[in-house]
Design a protein around this motif. Sequence first.
Motif, PDB file in Angstrom:
ATOM      1  N   GLY A 103       0.774  -1.346  -0.210  1.00  0.00           N
ATOM      2  CA  GLY A 103      -0.043  -0.174  -0.020  1.00  0.00           C
ATOM      3  C   GLY A 103       0.969   1.413  -0.044  1.00  0.00           C
ATOM      4  O   GLY A 103       1.929   0.978  -0.047  1.00  0.00           O
ATOM      5  N   GLY A 104       0.161   2.492   0.202  1.00  0.00           N
ATOM      6  CA  GLY A 104       0.888   3.661   0.140  1.00  0.00           C
ATOM      7  C   GLY A 104       0.985   4.161  -1.159  1.00  0.00           C
ATOM      8  O   GLY A 104       1.803   5.123  -1.486  1.00  0.00           O
ATOM      9  N   ARG A 105       0.368   3.544  -2.230  1.00  0.00           N
ATOM     10  CA  ARG A 105       0.434   3.925  -3.512  1.00  0.00           C
ATOM     11  C   ARG A 105      -0.863   3.638  -4.224  1.00  0.00           C
ATOM     12  O   ARG A 105      -1.642   2.615  -3.705  1.00  0.00           O
ATOM     13  N   LYS A 106      -1.324   4.132  -5.320  1.00  0.00           N
ATOM     14  CA  LYS A 106      -2.158   3.538  -6.029  1.00  0.00           C
ATOM     15  C   LYS A 106      -1.879   2.123  -6.593  1.00  0.00           C
ATOM     16  O   LYS A 106      -0.970   2.104  -7.312  1.00  0.00           O
ATOM     17  N   LEU A 107      -2.742   1.324  -6.663  1.00  0.00           N
ATOM     18  CA  LEU A 107      -2.619  -0.245  -6.817  1.00  0.00           C
ATOM     19  C   LEU A 107      -3.237  -0.538  -8.233  1.00  0.00           C
ATOM     20  O   LEU A 107      -4.543  -0.114  -8.417  1.00  0.00           O
ATOM     21  N   THR A 108      -2.561  -0.945  -9.221  1.00  0.00           N
ATOM     22  CA  THR A 108      -3.339  -1.410 -10.314  1.00  0.00           C
ATOM     23  C   THR A 108      -3.999  -2.905 -10.126  1.00  0.00           C
ATOM     24  O   THR A 108      -3.680  -3.632  -9.336  1.00  0.00           O
ATOM     25  N   TRP A 109      -5.131  -2.805 -11.107  1.00  0.00           N
ATOM     26  CA  TRP A 109      -5.707  -4.103 -11.160  1.00  0.00           C
ATOM     27  C   TRP A 109      -6.043  -4.440 -12.596  1.00  0.00           C
ATOM     28  O   TRP A 109      -6.574  -3.540 -13.516  1.00  0.00           O
ATOM     29  N   PRO A 110      -6.066  -5.640 -13.089  1.00  0.00           N
ATOM     30  CA  PRO A 110      -5.511  -6.691 -12.245  1.00  0.00           C
ATOM     31  C   PRO A 110      -3.893  -6.755 -11.838  1.00  0.00           C
ATOM     32  O   PRO A 110      -3.163  -6.256 -12.787  1.00  0.00           O
ATOM     33  N   PRO A 111      -3.622  -7.486 -10.971  1.00  0.00           N
ATOM     34  CA  PRO A 111      -2.097  -7.711 -10.638  1.00  0.00           C
ATOM     35  C   PRO A 111      -1.343  -8.385 -11.966  1.00  0.00           C
ATOM     36  O   PRO A 111      -2.309  -9.196 -12.381  1.00  0.00           O
ATOM     37  N   GLY A 112       0.057  -8.272 -12.188  1.00  0.00           N
ATOM     38  CA  GLY A 112       0.348  -8.948 -13.123  1.00  0.00           C
ATOM     39  C   GLY A 112       0.721 -10.405 -12.936  1.00  0.00           C
ATOM     40  O   GLY A 112       0.444 -10.787 -11.910  1.00  0.00           O
TER      41      GLY A 112
END
Length: 112
Positions: A103-112
């Motif tokens: 966390g602590g940043r924008k996380l993309t979806w789906p993960p690679g």
Amino acid sequence: MDCLFCKIVRGEIPSKKIYEDEHTYAFEDIDPKAPTHVLIVPKKHIVGLKEASPEDAEIIGRCHLTAAHIGKQRGIENGYRTVLNVGPDSGQSVFHMHVHLLGGRKLTWPPG
Ligand code: 5GP
Ligand code: ZN
């Protein structure tokens, strides 16, 4: 036991400890992929999720609750992710079950 994370739990290999209780131990990932990247491990050696048995249900839950506790403490509740890599194709490289807290940043979806 000759296991990297068992050695970290026992203090035989140094780690940046974040949290510890009777059942779980949490420490900074050595190669962080996000501003918060913490690993939460059961003190009991479990190889991975697919090797876990029904008696491990409580400790698997406890690891996630420890992640939630740290997420709150870190002030990242706007969005974090807990990840269990399971098996070689997922990238699991340490065969002592661990929950990643990212966390602590924008996380993309789906993960690679
Ligand atoms: P996996 O790829 O098995 O899901 O995750 C293993 C994680 O453990 C990786 O993110 C890796 O950076 C981390 N790691 C590997 N060795 C060490 C170590 O000695 N100390 C710490 N703190 N993290 C480690
Ligand atoms: Zn272990």
